[in-house]
Design a protein around this motif. Structure first.
Motif, mmCIF file in Angstrom:
data_model
loop_
_atom_site.group_PDB
_atom_site.id
_atom_site.type_symbol
_atom_site.label_atom_id
_atom_site.label_comp_id
_atom_site.label_asym_id
_atom_site.label_seq_id
_atom_site.Cartn_x
_atom_site.Cartn_y
_atom_site.Cartn_z
ATOM 1 N N VAL A 185 -84.773 152.191 -42.882
ATOM 2 C CA VAL A 185 -83.623 151.494 -43.459
ATOM 3 C C VAL A 185 -84.028 150.084 -43.903
ATOM 4 N N SER A 186 -84.818 149.413 -43.096
ATOM 5 C CA SER A 186 -85.251 148.056 -43.445
ATOM 6 C C SER A 186 -86.086 148.056 -44.717
ATOM 7 N N PHE A 187 -87.015 149.020 -44.820
ATOM 8 C CA PHE A 187 -87.877 149.080 -45.998
ATOM 9 C C PHE A 187 -87.064 149.358 -47.258
ATOM 10 N N TYR A 188 -86.156 150.337 -47.170
ATOM 11 C CA TYR A 188 -85.341 150.673 -48.344
ATOM 12 C C TYR A 188 -84.368 149.549 -48.675
ATOM 13 N N ALA A 189 -83.872 148.825 -47.639
ATOM 14 C CA ALA A 189 -82.990 147.691 -47.906
ATOM 15 C C ALA A 189 -83.738 146.597 -48.654
ATOM 16 N N TRP A 190 -84.952 146.333 -48.222
ATOM 17 C CA TRP A 190 -85.801 145.352 -48.906
ATOM 18 C C TRP A 190 -86.024 145.779 -50.350
#
Length: 693
Positions: A185-190
């Motif tokens: 989720v963090s990677f895709y949010a970034w």
């Protein structure tokens, strides 16, 4: 002497503690304490006047359509005053204190070495602290009372405690997967913040890394998909790669890996618990056998074995009372070699034997068989018995039930099809209190036939055998209810709505479900449902405990914030929100039951972001999202997956036991488990499928 006085107190304590009335009073006190949380004034409105919460409840306004609404909406349960709540809690605390004192007198120095005794003492201590806080501070500042009540209530649910322990053992594996999900989720949010910068998608959902992660977490729950991607998708179809790849990794893969982890851990824990219980049972039975054996012998004689049941009846009220006759029958059942004593192998089956029900065979005799033996043995009566017990008789009744369903459908056809109906004419027809249409005549005829069916089965089977069949109990209940409804509607009185009869008789149509019993796969589903109920009871109790805890937290943090009071500036914060547009006013934490309703909505998952955004608007803090995130993880990701794991585990076991879908006849299975034995010239049915506890 002091020793005699101590002995006297111990005898009194033992007598009271083993009394069924005392145990009922203690459990009732625990239940009342839990129920008190639902009807006492909430902390947010308990400051100031005695009945301030009632004043808030009675504040109402009028909307544009002239409808009345509450300024501070709640569930509407009765609400006690602060003084009544305090007295109720004090009385229940006193009951617990007396119970703990009795245990202390009986157990003496070993009191604090027993886990349950220590827990009971902790409950009484914390309840006293809670009362002190309420008395000398205020009820509004007493935030520990609801949690102490839950602790007290949980003492009577040992199975749930074990289930919670299993959940804690799952947490490391589950959180390892959730950490991977967090990284995804963090990677895709970034990536989303960069990809959708200076676009409608970016401004709405990916304005910063925190908002982007929140958006994608909602996406994982499917509550905003595909709505969330439509702004960018309408501009460029290529953006579908971003959202689809995320859903494949996060939703389809990682969430299902979480389910697999929960299932694997649940199955392992269940198997380990069964092995542990079996090992402990065998260990304790071997120890008991050695203690009960006569000196130098290797058997337990009849008198010693029967004395064990007397001790169980007197000292262990948790075990159902064993009558003297049943104790004799259990011994006869165990004494396979008729040596009048039990060896170690025979004694090792005593637990299983206590799960058996013994019924005297003559208790199954019908009224005709008892009082009119000549008629019972006549050819004509036996022919009637064969007809009533035949498959054709049941099939004929099933056909009538099917025709009854058609009649009900014809009467309601206009309503079912959504056609316009003259409401005045329809109401007059339904409420004239007369049997004046062909359909009402047929309904009455069906009711008469059902009564005749019930009477014939009671005559042929007898009351005891009739009541042993859940199918007959259901049919009899609906038949009696339909008769009462018919008399109530058509007998001259103020109520004459024939819809009551139709609703009752429609329940009879559920009998048609048994036709599906001829399908092998359906049998497995029904058996799975039957066997999963014990696990479901524990899991549902655990869900209730979780919802109780989060509802208390919600009331503490968000109580009174959902308001339509124009004099309260907080009410204007909801203007223009989806919460206001969807009229979610009743979804709040203004009282305990409203909070439970909100949390159930969160379990269902749909539209939960609107609820979260409403709380965000009135609190003005994005930290409120952690409340909803935490409940989703514990309630949906963990506990609801345990529900799925329990069903899968039970279904797989049932499938394997049935030989991969072979036909299972439940009635034949029950009859095959029933044997007979003779004791003192009387015949008894031995039913191994009906546990005593």
């Amino acid at each position: 002497t002091p020793a005699e006085y101590t002995s006297f107190l111990k005898r009194i304590s033992k007598s009271l503690l083993t009394s069924g009335i005392v145990r009922v009073v203690v459990k009732l006190s625990a239940f009342i304490l839990m129920a008190l949380t639902f009807v006492e004034p909430p902390a947010w409105c308990s400051k100031g006047a005695e009945n301030l919460c009632l004043e808030y409840r009675n504040m109402v306004g009028i909307d544009e359509e002239g409808n009345e609404y509450q300024y501070y909406p709640d569930f509407g349960l009765p609400m006690l005053s602060l003084s009544t709540s305090f007295i109720t809690e004090a009385v229940c605390t006193g009951v617990f204190a007396v119970f703990v004192l009795l245990r202390f007198v009986l157990e003496g120095g070993s009191f604090f070495s027993r886990t349950k005794s220590r827990r009971m003492f902790a409950v009484v201590f914390l309840l006293c602290v809670s009362l002190a806080v309420t008395k000398y501070c205020s009820a509004a500042n007493n935030h520990i009372a609801p949690f102490v009540r839950l602790f007290a209530f949980s003492l009577f649910f040992a199975d749930v405690t074990r289930e919670v322990y299993s959940v804690f053992k799952m947490l490391p594996d589950i959180f390892s997967i959730l950490f991977i999900l967090f990284c995804v989720v963090s990677f895709y949010a970034w990536m989303g913040v960069v990809l959708f910068y200076d676009s409608d998608e970016g401004r709405d959902s990916f304005s910063n890394i925190v908002e982007a992660m929140w958006t994608l977490w909602i996406c994982v729950t499917t509550a905003n998909y595909p709505d969330v991607m439509m702004p960018s998708y309408n501009d460029s179809r290529v953006t579908v790669i971003f959202f689809v790849s995320f859903m494949v990794i996060a939703f389809f893969f990682l969430m299902n890996v979480t389910l697999a982890t929960v299932y694997n851990t649940y199955a392992d824990e269940k198997s380990a618990l069964q092995k542990f219980n079996s090992r402990k049972k065998d260990e304790y039975l071997r120890l008991a056998f050695k203690l009960l054996c006569s000196e130098g012998g290797n058997t337990v004689d009849r008198n010693t074995a029967l004395a064990v049941f007397l001790v169980l009846n007197e000292d262990y009220p948790d075990i159902p009372y064993v009558k003297a006759e049943d104790a004799q029958l259990i011994f006869e059942y165990l004494d396979k070699d008729k040596s009048n004593d039990l060896d170690e192998n025979e004694f090792g089956l005593v637990v299983e034997a206590m799960l058996i029900e013994f019924d005297r065979a003559d208790s199954y005799k019908t009224m005709v068989e008892k009082h009119f033996p000549h008629t019972y043995h006549s050819d004509s009566y036996q022919w009637l018995c064969n007809v009533v017990l035949s498959e054709y008789f049941d099939r004929g009744i099933d056909i009538l039930v099917f025709l009854n369903a058609i009649v009900c459908m014809i009467q309601s056809w206009s309503l079912l099809m959504g056609d316009e109906v003259d409401s005045d004419a329809y109401t007059a027809l339904q409420e004239d209190g007369k049997i004046d249409t062909i359909w009402e005549v047929l309904e009455t005829l069906f009711t008469v036939i059902y009564c005749l069916e019930m009477a014939l089965k009671l005559l042929v089977l007898g009351t005891k055998r009739y009541m042993e069949s859940s199918r007959n109990v259901f049919d009899g209940f609906v038949t009696i209810t339909s008769v009462l409804a018919t008399v109530y509607v058509y007998y001259p009185n103020d109520y004459s709505n024939a819809n009551l009869i139709r609703l009752v008789i429609m329940a009879r149509v559920l009998r048609l479900i048994r036709l599906l019993n001829s399908m092998k796969k359906f049998q497995i589903i029904i058996n799975t449902l039957d066997k999963v109920l014990p696990d479901a009871k524990r899991i549902l109790t655990m869900i209730f405990f979780l919802m109780y805890i989060f509802s208390i937290i919600g009331m503490t943090a968000f109580g009174g914030l959902i308001t339509r009071d124009p004099d309260n500036p907080i009410s204007s914060r909801l203007d223009g929100t989806d919460f206001q547009a969807n009229a979610y006013w009743a979804n709040n934490f203004n009282d305990m039951m409203s909070g439970i309703n909100v949390l159930f909505n969160l379990l269902v998952v749909n539209n939960w972001p609107e609820q979260a955004d409403g709380i965000l608007a009135v609190t003005g803090s994005k930290y409120s999202r952690f409340f909803f995130l935490g409940f989703h993880i514990f309630g949906v990701v963990i506990i609801m997956n345990i529900v799925v794991a329990s069903i899968i585990d039970t279904f797989v076991n049932e499938w394997q036991e049935s030989g991969g879908g072979a036909s299972i006849n439940k009635e034949e299975s029950e009859s095959s488990s029933r044997s007979t034995m003779i004791f003192k010239n009387r015949e008894y049915f031995v039913k191994g499928t009906s546990p005593r506890y």
